[in-house]
Design an enzyme around this catalytic site. Structure first.
Site, mmCIF file in Angstrom:
data_model
loop_
_atom_site.group_PDB
_atom_site.id
_atom_site.type_symbol
_atom_site.label_atom_id
_atom_site.label_comp_id
_atom_site.label_asym_id
_atom_site.label_seq_id
_atom_site.Cartn_x
_atom_site.Cartn_y
_atom_site.Cartn_z
ATOM 1 N N ASP A 399 41.423 15.213 -92.155
ATOM 2 C CA ASP A 399 40.323 16.085 -91.733
ATOM 3 C C ASP A 399 39.274 15.258 -90.979
ATOM 4 O O ASP A 399 39.309 14.033 -91.001
ATOM 5 C CB ASP A 399 39.712 16.730 -92.991
ATOM 6 C CG ASP A 399 38.721 17.824 -92.635
ATOM 7 O OD1 ASP A 399 38.837 18.411 -91.546
ATOM 8 O OD2 ASP A 399 37.813 18.086 -93.457
ATOM 9 N N GLU A 402 38.172 14.480 -85.421
ATOM 10 C CA GLU A 402 37.890 14.713 -83.983
ATOM 11 C C GLU A 402 37.440 13.424 -83.278
ATOM 12 O O GLU A 402 37.730 13.312 -82.089
ATOM 13 C CB GLU A 402 36.822 15.816 -83.845
ATOM 14 C CG GLU A 402 37.309 17.184 -84.285
ATOM 15 C CD GLU A 402 37.478 17.307 -85.809
ATOM 16 O OE1 GLU A 402 36.735 16.624 -86.538
ATOM 17 O OE2 GLU A 402 38.358 18.067 -86.229
ATOM 18 N N ASP A 493 37.609 25.715 -89.857
ATOM 19 C CA ASP A 493 36.730 26.436 -90.783
ATOM 20 C C ASP A 493 36.533 27.917 -90.436
ATOM 21 O O ASP A 493 35.391 28.390 -90.345
ATOM 22 C CB ASP A 493 35.390 25.701 -90.852
ATOM 23 C CG ASP A 493 35.563 24.293 -91.406
ATOM 24 O OD1 ASP A 493 36.592 24.042 -92.064
ATOM 25 O OD2 ASP A 493 34.686 23.455 -91.176
#
Ligand code: GLC
Length: 802
Positions: A399, A402, A493
């Site tokens: 997670d 990015e 999300d």
């Protein structure tokens, strides 16, 4: 070679490459595989050597194909014709523009001069390069990775810049993953374009100028791959050969996953598993979110709350449940913490443009970032997971890759405004690292979009090294082209509302059309407050997602299937049971994806590439080639409008009803009260389902029922193996069809996996009661058909229809 005002004045033609160049620009053409041409546009300053001119070799993070098929080139006036197996390119030397055609000579793609300017098609300077393509009327553009909107992205504009979009909305762009690839579809003929540039880029898809696609990259070149069809599946096959075939996941990862940010202790986890088992709910996986770590130090456990992870993993294994742990890239900058000390000592961290490691803030604060774009750092990172593998952790959830960074010191505490400049750090776009941060010799602006790919590669290869007898399961949020080789992707999300449920369908299909078959969205949304109806509707859609995970945000109401009472719990159980019945079909499709790149979730256009209605039915999907699914994605509805493409379709609601047969090429209204998910079985389709179980064990099924919709030609396929590892497998094919008053079906199998069952059931739908049945042990009339039982190694059945 050509006029002084030409963009391309010189040529060098080799057996496998053509290089054209002039004062400003250079174009290199290669054929990495049949039906694919690489057209690399660069400034001419990039061309090296006067005697043997060529463009310097480039490191691609996405492309794995290294073939170089022969090319032939022929000049006619101002045009150079280049042809290779399955594709050709006509280059205008004056303008530097080209036309790409397939083996049939159909002109598929055309590059153009940039609108409104007397400039070459790809002006290149130090900072920007631009590609302009014709967008003929009626051409649709699908894919582009994880993007919002309907399937056809014409009229939209997207940015490729992996972003921790919190909270994401149904119009948010960019999101977490960037895949600069699309499939164009016009008059039933498809072609594809992949821009192999990790640099930040933006594409305008006939929005600014309805006749053009304009793509602008912040990098110095445009490395374009053009892929011939003619079917979208052909484009995807070629794309997978280019960027890598998807990894075949272990069977357990196709079971039900339960997650929550907020399972704070071992006992919370035990409670979840008890919650499932005491209510007779199937479950294969529990995810541990950041709660398990010691003060957000990656690769550690908080021993006061998770005293013995190996014991917990063993306990859960006894219930048939596996553990997956979240892993974020941010490393707590904390002297004495081994991961940090080692990363610093080895110079593995992302650096400031001048000076030391860049320090930012994520969950750990202060945090530094391993440079996961470099191979030596990937290897080190992959080895850090060994203790997790040894403790019995079955897979890794990557997670915040990015990478997300809430603030960069010295501006700690102040989120960097998008596009803003921060003292001494230069521009930062979104919550991430500054454009000028250093990854070895590269700028962040160049490799930002491949950070998550590098992390997933590190994880996947590390798991393969440390548990070679298993197939890795990696889930990632950030991605770039090629991610299918390493990981499943989830859509981040999403909020708990019907709008996001609906949006999940074209987004997941779009990911599949971008080469990523193993995808899912958080069920029933991550943030916000779900109700029982949303849970049930989302599970009914989500039982067809290749990744089926229930997940919830911290501080929000719990969303496990029993939190909403009845009738929702019962309906949630039914959805989970359907998922487990579907596993043989899903596993077979994942295997097909791993071999070909063709996704599990497909747009209706796969069945009807030339049908505009099929293209616009973006809240429906094809599950493989045979099942059409139209989940209810709006509140309060008990019916929904469904488009059936040409052909005959049998109402197969809930994967069990043998209802009426409808002729397609038109809309129908499906009955869909809360307990019903509308599904149809294509005439000619044969799908293998099993009986529901509490968890998976092996993909060598003990119970198989073939659901066959009789037609002139029927075909079906079943892939089986042990469910994990690299051992024996078997592919079973059934083929046959109706011939006058006879319906026959033959089975053939290849592979060395022994059969785990004695009998199989075949349900033939869409036939009258047969006069006689040959080859079966027993028969039974069912609605609109017949059910027969056969020996598992059956060869042929034949129904004599009256
Ligand atoms: C991010 C992830 C989410 C996770 C949370 C805490 O928001 O997208 O899935 O639960 O971080 O780790």
């Amino acid at each position: 070679m050509t006029g002084a005002h030409s963009l391309l004045t010189d040529a060098s033609i080799g057996a496998t490459h053509v290089l054209l160049w002039g004062a400003r620009a250079a174009v290199e053409i290669r054929c990495p595989g049949p039906g694919v041409l690489r057209v690399r546009h660069a400034p001419s300053s990039a061309v090296t050597s006067f005697t043997h001119p060529e463009q310097p070799p480039k490191h691609s993070f996405a492309v794995v194909a290294d073939g170089a098929l022969p090319l032939s080139a022929r000049r006619e006036g101002d045009t150079l014709h280049v042809s290779a197996e399955g594709a050709s390119l006509e280059v205008s030397l004056a303008a530097g523009t080209w036309i790409f055609s397939d083996a049939e000579g159909r002109a598929l793609a055309r590059s153009e001069a940039v609108s409104g300017q007397v400039r070459p098609a790809f002006p290149v300077d130090e900072l920007r390069s631009r590609l302009s393509l014709a967008a003929p009327p009626g051409e649709a553009y699908l894919g582009f990775g994880e993007k919002v909107g309907p399937l056809d992205k014409r009229g939209l504009r997207f940015t490729f810049w992996n972003t921790d979009a919190f909270p994401p909305h149904v119009e948010s762009d960019p999101l977490y993953a960037s895949i600069p690839f699309f499939i164009a579809l016009r008059g039933g003929v498809a072609w594809g374009l992949f821009l192999d540039e990790p640099w930040r880029s933006e594409v305008d898809i006939a929005l600014n100028d309805p006749t053009r696609i304009e793509w602008e990259s912040r990098g110095p070149e445009l490395d374009v791959y053009l892929l011939a069809g003619p079917h979208p599946a052909d484009v995807l096959r070629r794309y997978a050969a280019l960027t890598g075939r998807p990894a075949m996941p272990p069977l357990w990862s196709l079971g039900a996953h339960q997650s929550r940010w907020g399972y704070e202790t071992e006992d919370d986890v035990r409670g979840v598993v008890r919650g499932y088992r005491s209510r007779g709910l199937p479950l294969d996986v529990v995810h541990l979110d950041i709660d398990y770590m010691d003060a957000y130090r990656v690769w550690t456990w908080d021993r006061s709350r998770f005293p013995d992870p190996a014991r917990l993993a063993r306990e859960l294994a006894a219930e048939g449940v596996k553990l997956v742990t979240i892993v974020d890239p941010g490393i707590k900058a904390d002297e004495g913490y081994a991961v940090y000390d080692e990363a610093r000592a080895r110079d593995y961290l992302v650096r400031l443009p001048r000076g030391g490691p860049l320090v930012g803030e994520v969950w750990p604060d202060p945090a530094v970032f391993p440079d996961l774009t470099r191979e030596e750092v990937q290897r080190w990172w992959g080895d850090l997971q060994k203790p997790f593998v040894d403790a019995g952790i079955a897979g890794i959830w990557n997670d915040m890759n990015e990478p997300a960074c809430f603030s960069v010191r010295p501006d700690r505490g102040l989120p960097a405004p998008s596009g803003g400049r921060t003292a001494g750090l230069g521009a930062i776009e979104g919550s991430t690292l500054p454009d000028d941060a250093r990854h070895g010799a590269r700028r962040h602006l160049e490799v930002h979009n491949v950070y998550g790919l590098g992390m997933s590669r590190a994880t996947h290869e590390g798991l393969a090294r440390h548990a070679p007898e298993r197939r890795p399961f990696v889930l990632t949020r950030a991605a770039f082209a090629g991610i299918q080789r390493y990981a499943a992707v989830w859509t981040g999300d999403f909020a708990s509302n019907f709008t996001h449920l609906e949006a999940s369908i074209p987004m997941l299909i779009g990911l599949g059309l971008s080469g990523v078959p193993f995808v899912g969205a958080d069920i029933p949304g991550f943030t916000g407050r779900a109700n029982g109806e949303l849970l049930v509707r989302w599970m009914q859609a989500g039982l067809f997602y290749p990744l089926m995970r229930n997940h919830a945000a911290r501080g929000r109401p719990a969303q496990e299937p029993w939190r909403f009472g009845e009738p929702y719990l019962g309906l949630a159980r039914a959805a989970l049971e359907r998922r487990y019945r579907l596993l043989p079909a899903l596993y077979t499709l994942m295997h097909e994806a791993a071999e070909t790149g063709i996704p599990v979730l497909r747009p209706l256009s796969f069945a009807a590439p030339g049908d505009p209605e099929a293209l616009h039915a973006f809240d429906q999907l094809l599950f493989g080639g045979d099942l059409l699914v139209a989940p209810v994605v709006r509140p309060g509805q008990s019916k929904r409008l469904v488009y059936l493409p040409a052909g005959a379709w049998m109402d197969f609601a809930n994967l069990e009803r043998a209802g009426s047969v409808e002729q397609g090429g038109r809309h129908v209204i499906a009955d869909a009260p809360l307990g019903v998910v509308p599904v149809w079985l294509r005439a000619g389709g044969a799908v293998a389902l099993t009986a529901p179980r509490m968890h998976t064990t092996s993909a060598s099924w003990e119970e198989i029922t073939w659901h066959v919709h009789a037609a002139e030609r029927v075909s079906g396929r079943l892939y089986e193996d042990e469910g994990d590892g690299h051992g024996a497998s078997r592919v079973t094919r059934v083929e046959g069809g109706l011939d006058g008053a006879t319906f026959a079906l033959e089975r053939s199998a290849t592979g060395d996996l022994p059969l785990a069952r004695e009998v199989e059931t075949i349900r033939v739908h869409g036939v009258p009661a047969p006069r006689s049945v040959v080859g079966a042990r027993s028969r039974r009339a069912i609605d609109g058909g017949v059910e027969v039982e056969v020996a598992a190694d059956w060869q042929r059945i034949e129904l004599q229809l009256s």
